[in-house]
Design an enzyme around this catalytic site. Structure first.
Site, PDB file in Angstrom:
ATOM      1  N   ASP A  22       1.165  -1.465  -0.022  1.00  0.00           N
ATOM      2  CA  ASP A  22       0.195   0.022  -0.335  1.00  0.00           C
ATOM      3  C   ASP A  22       0.540   1.586   0.220  1.00  0.00           C
ATOM      4  O   ASP A  22       1.560   0.947   0.698  1.00  0.00           O
ATOM      5  CB  ASP A  22      -0.466   0.432   0.983  1.00  0.00           C
ATOM      6  CG  ASP A  22      -0.203   0.048   2.883  1.00  0.00           C
ATOM      7  OD1 ASP A  22       0.504  -0.170   2.491  1.00  0.00           O
ATOM      8  OD2 ASP A  22      -0.672   0.591   3.147  1.00  0.00           O
TER       9      ASP A  22
ATOM     10  N   GLU B 123       0.086  -0.708   5.357  1.00  0.00           N
ATOM     11  CA  GLU B 123       0.888  -0.672   6.711  1.00  0.00           C
ATOM     12  C   GLU B 123       0.951   0.753   6.642  1.00  0.00           C
ATOM     13  O   GLU B 123       0.974   1.403   8.188  1.00  0.00           O
ATOM     14  CB  GLU B 123       2.394  -1.551   5.904  1.00  0.00           C
ATOM     15  CG  GLU B 123       3.138  -1.293   6.946  1.00  0.00           C
ATOM     16  CD  GLU B 123       3.865   0.485   6.475  1.00  0.00           C
ATOM     17  OE1 GLU B 123       5.075   0.661   7.816  1.00  0.00           O
ATOM     18  OE2 GLU B 123       3.840   1.985   6.017  1.00  0.00           O
TER      19      GLU B 123
END
Length: 376
Positions: free
Chosen positions: A79, A135
């Site tokens: 991400d 994350e």
């Protein structure tokens, strides 16, 4: 760690394949919570190159190679933060785009290195590459799931350190959401506004933070910043709000920091406090089989290893308490470019990182071919 010769150099075809991997991964948007498309791409790439790969229950892209009793986890994240940056490779061979540094570059370096491992390494160890979800969000969903699903013997975290850098630790984190409500009053009268009281609260916690790590360096101090700030009134009630962010050293747990902040603000009327983002600081030892393998590999490829600690957080903070094994963070890229409009990755540095990882993982496997129960 084995003193065996380094892994063979990557072929031109493998190098071009690795570059195509990271370029395509960066082209695919993957904001936190929206990683499905890039996960599917990475799983397809892995399955085509000898991995056993899948998307797990948390949306992570997970791929495995090797059959040995020694398990190495390579945990990166897919991400990114927001930012629509045009993706292109310029005339200098530099890849521009959101996620090129933080952290698709390091994740793809993991994938390319494991894809290039020789048969001896794959017979001695099992390598599990994880492209984790969320994350960049407080949830850290992917890492929180995988930390209970996997029990590795050594861990690499995919974060930019530059190809010669080895990151041993990250500061912890605490976020305080603060709100003050009180009755409206005429500003010509006596008293303080909600914004006044909130500002007084900020001065208090900033003073605490300045003294909490006095005498140490940046890594050993408490860093406090205002992340959001505002005030309003409807003529009857006034409100002021803020988000205070704290970066915590190993000496301050999130729970201890929360208690200190609560104490500093205890006598302010109309105060509402919410704390999120509790992450404990972590700092791993610098001398073990993993760090030795990485140091030898960096030197073998013409570099000088540099140990680092970071003032941010990463999935290292999330998994450290569950995986008490040799751990470090590694990956190509300049972390100063994280989250900026100038995010970019020199593909020549990426090539070097892939070569270092291939070499180091080979050395680690051939020198560590034993099950956890037999490990010294």
């Amino acid at each position: 760690m084995s003193d065996a010769a380094p892994a063979p150099a990557l072929t031109d075809a493998a190098r071009q394949d690795a570059r195509a991997l990271v370029t395509e991964a960066v082209r695919i948007p993957s904001l936190s919570g929206q990683e499905g498309e890039v996960a599917a791409f990475l799983v397809e790439w892995m399955n085509a190159r000898g991995f056993t790969a899948r998307v797990d229950e948390a949306g992570n892209a997970v791929g495995e190679r090797g059959q040995g009793p020694f398990t190495v986890a390579l945990l990166g994240h897919m991400d990114t933060v927001p930012g629509d940056l045009p993706v292109h490779v310029d005339e200098r061979g530099v890849l521009h785009g959101r996620g090129s540094v933080d952290a698709k570059g390091p994740l793809c370096a993991f994938l390319a290195a494991v894809a290039a491992l020789p048969a001896g390494a794959l017979a001695a160890a099992r390598f599990v590459v994880v492209g984790a979800t969320e994350e960049e969000a407080p949830s850290s969903r992917g890492a929180r799931h995988i930390r209970t699903a996997l029990r590795p013997d050594a861990v690499l975290i995919g974060e930019p350190s530059a190809w010669e850098g080895l990151t041993l630790g990250y500061k912890g984190r605490l976020v305080a959401r603060v709100r003050v409500r009180k009755d409206n009053f005429h500003t010509a009268g006596e008293g303080t506004s909600a914004a006044d009281d909130l500002t007084e609260g900020w001065f208090r916690v900033r003073t605490w933070a300045a003294g909490a790590g006095a005498g140490g360096g940046v890594f050993d101090g408490v860093q406090a910043t205002i992340q959001d700030l505002g005030a309003c009134s409807d003529g009857v009630t006034q409100e002021a709000w803020a988000t205070f962010g704290f970066r915590l050293p190993p000496a301050w747990s999130p729970e201890a920091a929360e208690a200190a902040v609560r104490g500093a603000l205890a006598d302010l009327d109309g105060l509402d406090l919410e704390f999120v983002g509790h992450e404990t600081a972590v700092r791993h030892p610098k001398d073990n089989a993993l760090t030795r393998a990485m140091r030898v590999a960096i030197r073998a490829h013409g570099g000088t290893p540099v140990f680092k600690v970071k003032t941010g957080t990463s999935d290292m903070n999330v998994v450290a308490g569950h995986w008490p094994v040799p751990t470090l963070a590694y990956g190509p890229g300049d972390s100063a470019l994280d989250h900026t409009p100038e995010e970019r990755l020199d593909l020549a540095e990426y090539d070097r990182a892939v070569a270092v990882l291939t070499d180091a993982l080979t050395r680690l496997a051939l020198g560590s071919a034993f099950p956890r129960s037999a490990a010294p």
